[in-house]
Scaffold this active site. Structure first.
Site, PDB file in Angstrom:
ATOM      1  N   ILE A   1    -102.138  50.776 -72.044  1.00  0.00           N
ATOM      2  CA  ILE A   1    -102.232  50.444 -73.461  1.00  0.00           C
ATOM      3  C   ILE A   1    -102.874  49.072 -73.645  1.00  0.00           C
ATOM      4  O   ILE A   1    -103.762  48.886 -74.487  1.00  0.00           O
ATOM      5  CB  ILE A   1    -100.819  50.493 -74.125  1.00  0.00           C
ATOM      6  CG1 ILE A   1    -100.165  51.874 -73.926  1.00  0.00           C
ATOM      7  CG2 ILE A   1    -100.903  50.116 -75.608  1.00  0.00           C
ATOM      8  CD1 ILE A   1    -100.893  53.050 -74.542  1.00  0.00           C
TER       9      ILE A   1
ATOM     10  N   GLY B   1     -91.944  52.072 -75.913  1.00  0.00           N
ATOM     11  CA  GLY B   1     -90.970  52.155 -74.823  1.00  0.00           C
ATOM     12  C   GLY B   1     -89.756  51.284 -75.075  1.00  0.00           C
ATOM     13  O   GLY B   1     -88.694  51.490 -74.471  1.00  0.00           O
TER      14      GLY B   1
ATOM     15  N   CYS C   1     -96.353  57.197 -78.509  1.00  0.00           N
ATOM     16  CA  CYS C   1     -97.467  58.114 -78.790  1.00  0.00           C
ATOM     17  C   CYS C   1     -96.974  59.382 -79.477  1.00  0.00           C
ATOM     18  O   CYS C   1     -97.564  59.848 -80.452  1.00  0.00           O
ATOM     19  CB  CYS C   1     -98.192  58.454 -77.496  1.00  0.00           C
ATOM     20  SG  CYS C   1     -97.077  58.883 -76.137  1.00  0.00           S
ATOM     21  N   ASN C   2     -95.859  59.959 -78.989  1.00  0.00           N
ATOM     22  CA  ASN C   2     -95.340  61.193 -79.590  1.00  0.00           C
ATOM     23  C   ASN C   2     -94.834  60.944 -81.006  1.00  0.00           C
ATOM     24  O   ASN C   2     -95.116  61.724 -81.927  1.00  0.00           O
ATOM     25  CB  ASN C   2     -94.199  61.749 -78.730  1.00  0.00           C
ATOM     26  CG  ASN C   2     -94.724  62.497 -77.522  1.00  0.00           C
ATOM     27  OD1 ASN C   2     -95.544  63.396 -77.658  1.00  0.00           O
ATOM     28  ND2 ASN C   2     -94.275  62.119 -76.335  1.00  0.00           N
TER      29      ASN C   2
ATOM     30  N   ARG D   1     -96.982  65.442 -71.278  1.00  0.00           N
ATOM     31  CA  ARG D   1     -97.725  65.258 -70.025  1.00  0.00           C
ATOM     32  C   ARG D   1     -96.800  64.554 -69.016  1.00  0.00           C
ATOM     33  O   ARG D   1     -95.954  63.739 -69.401  1.00  0.00           O
ATOM     34  CB  ARG D   1     -99.016  64.456 -70.274  1.00  0.00           C
ATOM     35  CG  ARG D   1     -98.805  63.016 -70.796  1.00  0.00           C
ATOM     36  CD  ARG D   1     -98.722  62.022 -69.664  1.00  0.00           C
ATOM     37  NE  ARG D   1     -98.570  60.655 -70.127  1.00  0.00           N
ATOM     38  CZ  ARG D   1     -97.408  60.016 -70.213  1.00  0.00           C
ATOM     39  NH1 ARG D   1     -96.277  60.636 -69.933  1.00  0.00           N
ATOM     40  NH2 ARG D   1     -97.374  58.741 -70.575  1.00  0.00           N
TER      41      ARG D   1
ATOM     42  N   HIS E   1     -87.135  61.777 -79.731  1.00  0.00           N
ATOM     43  CA  HIS E   1     -88.272  61.666 -80.655  1.00  0.00           C
ATOM     44  C   HIS E   1     -87.870  61.807 -82.127  1.00  0.00           C
ATOM     45  O   HIS E   1     -88.374  61.084 -82.984  1.00  0.00           O
ATOM     46  CB  HIS E   1     -89.336  62.718 -80.300  1.00  0.00           C
ATOM     47  CG  HIS E   1     -89.714  62.686 -78.851  1.00  0.00           C
ATOM     48  ND1 HIS E   1     -89.088  63.477 -77.899  1.00  0.00           N
ATOM     49  CD2 HIS E   1     -90.602  61.928 -78.186  1.00  0.00           C
ATOM     50  CE1 HIS E   1     -89.600  63.221 -76.711  1.00  0.00           C
ATOM     51  NE2 HIS E   1     -90.515  62.284 -76.849  1.00  0.00           N
TER      52      HIS E   1
ATOM     53  N   HIS F   1    -100.352  65.299 -74.615  1.00  0.00           N
ATOM     54  CA  HIS F   1     -99.127  66.017 -74.986  1.00  0.00           C
ATOM     55  C   HIS F   1     -99.522  67.113 -75.986  1.00  0.00           C
ATOM     56  O   HIS F   1    -100.561  67.022 -76.641  1.00  0.00           O
ATOM     57  CB  HIS F   1     -98.141  65.122 -75.735  1.00  0.00           C
ATOM     58  CG  HIS F   1     -97.715  63.874 -75.034  1.00  0.00           C
ATOM     59  ND1 HIS F   1     -96.991  63.856 -73.878  1.00  0.00           N
ATOM     60  CD2 HIS F   1     -97.878  62.565 -75.377  1.00  0.00           C
ATOM     61  CE1 HIS F   1     -96.712  62.604 -73.537  1.00  0.00           C
ATOM     62  NE2 HIS F   1     -97.256  61.795 -74.432  1.00  0.00           N
TER      63      HIS F   1
HETATM   64  P1  NAD Z   1     -98.648  50.356 -67.690  1.00  0.00           P
HETATM   65  O1  NAD Z   1     -97.722  50.459 -66.546  1.00  0.00           O
HETATM   66  O2  NAD Z   1     -99.910  51.142 -67.672  1.00  0.00           O
HETATM   67  O3  NAD Z   1     -99.044  48.842 -67.944  1.00  0.00           O
HETATM   68  C1  NAD Z   1     -98.100  47.823 -67.999  1.00  0.00           C
HETATM   69  C2  NAD Z   1     -98.764  46.524 -67.553  1.00  0.00           C
HETATM   70  O4  NAD Z   1     -97.816  45.465 -67.680  1.00  0.00           O
HETATM   71  C3  NAD Z   1     -99.219  46.565 -66.091  1.00  0.00           C
HETATM   72  O5  NAD Z   1    -100.512  46.017 -66.020  1.00  0.00           O
HETATM   73  C4  NAD Z   1     -98.197  45.669 -65.381  1.00  0.00           C
HETATM   74  O6  NAD Z   1     -98.772  44.989 -64.264  1.00  0.00           O
HETATM   75  C5  NAD Z   1     -97.841  44.681 -66.481  1.00  0.00           C
HETATM   76  N1  NAD Z   1     -96.537  44.054 -66.332  1.00  0.00           N
HETATM   77  C6  NAD Z   1     -95.447  44.530 -65.676  1.00  0.00           C
HETATM   78  N2  NAD Z   1     -94.445  43.653 -65.768  1.00  0.00           N
HETATM   79  C7  NAD Z   1     -94.899  42.608 -66.498  1.00  0.00           C
HETATM   80  C8  NAD Z   1     -94.342  41.381 -66.927  1.00  0.00           C
HETATM   81  N3  NAD Z   1     -93.076  41.061 -66.635  1.00  0.00           N
HETATM   82  N4  NAD Z   1     -95.101  40.528 -67.645  1.00  0.00           N
HETATM   83  C9  NAD Z   1     -96.382  40.837 -67.942  1.00  0.00           C
HETATM   84  N5  NAD Z   1     -96.984  41.974 -67.546  1.00  0.00           N
HETATM   85  C10 NAD Z   1     -96.232  42.856 -66.838  1.00  0.00           C
HETATM   86  O7  NAD Z   1     -97.773  50.726 -68.987  1.00  0.00           O
HETATM   87  P2  NAD Z   1     -98.292  51.410 -70.317  1.00  0.00           P
HETATM   88  O8  NAD Z   1     -98.388  52.876 -70.113  1.00  0.00           O
HETATM   89  O9  NAD Z   1     -99.467  50.670 -70.841  1.00  0.00           O
HETATM   90  O10 NAD Z   1     -97.022  51.204 -71.260  1.00  0.00           O
HETATM   91  C11 NAD Z   1     -96.783  49.981 -71.933  1.00  0.00           C
HETATM   92  C12 NAD Z   1     -95.898  50.255 -73.133  1.00  0.00           C
HETATM   93  O11 NAD Z   1     -96.581  51.170 -74.002  1.00  0.00           O
HETATM   94  C13 NAD Z   1     -94.548  50.924 -72.824  1.00  0.00           C
HETATM   95  O12 NAD Z   1     -93.604  50.483 -73.769  1.00  0.00           O
HETATM   96  C14 NAD Z   1     -94.851  52.393 -73.045  1.00  0.00           C
HETATM   97  O13 NAD Z   1     -93.692  53.141 -73.345  1.00  0.00           O
HETATM   98  C15 NAD Z   1     -95.779  52.314 -74.230  1.00  0.00           C
HETATM   99  N6  NAD Z   1     -96.666  53.465 -74.395  1.00  0.00           N
HETATM  100  C16 NAD Z   1     -97.262  54.034 -73.324  1.00  0.00           C
HETATM  101  C17 NAD Z   1     -98.061  55.137 -73.514  1.00  0.00           C
HETATM  102  C18 NAD Z   1     -98.702  55.855 -72.370  1.00  0.00           C
HETATM  103  O14 NAD Z   1     -98.863  57.056 -72.455  1.00  0.00           O
HETATM  104  N7  NAD Z   1     -99.102  55.192 -71.317  1.00  0.00           N
HETATM  105  C19 NAD Z   1     -98.276  55.639 -74.804  1.00  0.00           C
HETATM  106  C20 NAD Z   1     -97.703  54.987 -75.891  1.00  0.00           C
HETATM  107  C21 NAD Z   1     -96.881  53.905 -75.673  1.00  0.00           C
END
Ligand code: NAD
Length: 333
Positions: free
Chosen positions: A12, A109, A138-139, A166, A191, A217
């Site tokens: 994201i 999250g 996202c959902n 997914r 959700h 999804h």
């Molecule tokens: P990700 O694992 O792809 O990315 C997270 C990033 O944060 C990584 O680059 C990691 O190195 C970094 N990170 C980890 N610990 C850290 C810290 N203490 N300080 C700074 N950086 C740190 O995760 P994502 O999928 O991008 O998800 C991020 C948020 O977005 C979550 O809350 C998730 O639920 C939400 N989200 C994800 C999706 C999805 O499908 N991927 C969709 C919607 C929302």
């Protein structure tokens, strides 16, 4: 200009950072690096400033990429932080942002008490000016966009939705399932209650299961409306709803795979599809009941929401103007 920092540069975070670069009313101060990897290398090559967190690697990150300062410096220089760290880390980071008096946007999250739940077309005006905003998952974003459109025209009496989720994001080699269908063993799934953090009056009950796919999804919805409706009226409503796209078997789009291929063909960066896609052929009615199937691109549907949430936090303009600017810059219908 709103000065924005991105903490957490993953699925994201990297998309939000790129979207910020396209806005004429925002400056990307930089992004944090939690560890050195190809994403950080690419960001640095694009000219994005890198602010490392405390890194315990043997080799210092500054030997690999130029760094602009500490993560504290990023927070200090920013008006708004978009926290895109994994689940539960944003909540811990909130104290950090409070100490610097900086506004922050969190992701879905995090639990709903981290900030005010946000979907631009549903509640931008109510949230405008808030210090802490949570862009829902996202959902939940997908459910809110289409249900809000329906509820604004016909009062919704009740919703049952099943989320076919997914298993992992495409780059993710750690999560699954790779050969199973995994039901969520609690009712309702989280959700439905999450939708109510945006649309509190909606009677919505959700169930969910995970399947071995990475690209999107799919939601199956049954909506009880306050009156009988024609299928064409619903298609017309969704066609005129921002961030919702009608797709058709008649155009050869029969699956999530073809939606993502279509996203690549229309030139969307990374093959992203930020609109919620509803198949025209799946819209059906029986009396006051409405049925439809929608596909949600988990990696990108929340990106425009994050851009609007930045403007809402800064209270720099109204909902319509923000949504218009975001849509134009990100090529969203
Ligand atoms: P990700 O694992 O792809 O990315 C997270 C990033 O944060 C990584 O680059 C990691 O190195 C970094 N990170 C980890 N610990 C850290 C810290 N203490 N300080 C700074 N950086 C740190 O995760 P994502 O999928 O991008 O998800 C991020 C948020 O977005 C979550 O809350 C998730 O639920 C939400 N989200 C994800 C999706 C999805 O499908 N991927 C969709 C919607 C929302």
């Amino acid at each position: 200009m709103i000065k924005v920092g991105v903490v957490g540069y993953g699925t994201i975070g990297k998309r939000v950072a790129d979207a910020i670069l396209l806005q004429d009313d925002m400056n990307l101060v930089g992004v944090t690096a939690n560890t050195y990897n190809y994403r950080i290398k690419t960001a640095a090559q694009k000219g994005i400033k890198i602010f490392p967190m405390l890194i315990l690697d043997d080799e210092p990150i500054e030997d690999k990429v130029a760094i602009a300062g500490s993560a504290d410096a990023l927070i200090e220089e920013s008006d708004v932080i978009v926290d895109c760290t994994p689940k539960d880390i944003g909540r811990k980071n909130k104290r950090w942002y409070e100490n610097y008096g900086v506004k922050a946007i969190f992701q879905g999250g995090e639990s709903s008490d981290v900030g005010r739940s946000f979907v631009a077309q549903c509640n931008y005006e109510k949230i405008c000016g808030s210090d802490f905003i949570r862009v829902v998952s996202c959902n939940t974003t997908g459910l809110c966009r289409t249900l809000h459109a329906l509820d604004s025209k016909y009062s919704i009496e009740g919703v049952h939705a099943t989320m076919v989720r997914r298993a992992a994001d495409p780059w993710d080699i750690r999560h699954g399932p790779i050969n199973a269908i995994v039901p969520t063993l609690s009712l309702p799934s989280h959700h439905g209650p999450d939708v109510r953090t945006v649309l509190p009056h909606l009677e919505v009950f959700t169930t969910s299961l995970s399947v071995p796919t990475t690209i999107m999804h799919m939601h199956s919805l049954i909506v009880d409306l306050d009156r009988e409706v024609e299928k064409d009226e619903i298609i017309d409503l969704f066609s005129n709803t921002t961030r919702v796209r009608i797709v058709k078997n008649a155009d050869g789009i029969r699956s999530t795979a073809e939606i993502i291929e279509y996203a690549k063909d229309i030139g969307n960066p990374r093959g992203d599809m930020p609109e919620i896609c509803i198949w025209e052929e799946t819209v059906g009615t029986a009396g006051k009941k409405l049925f439809y199937l929608q596909a949600v691109h988990q990696e990108s549907d929340v990106v425009p929401e994050n851009i609007d949430a930045i403007r809402a936090a800064a209270a720099s303009c109204g909902a319509q103007e923000s949504i218009r600017k975001t849509n134009e810059t990100l090529n969203i219908c």
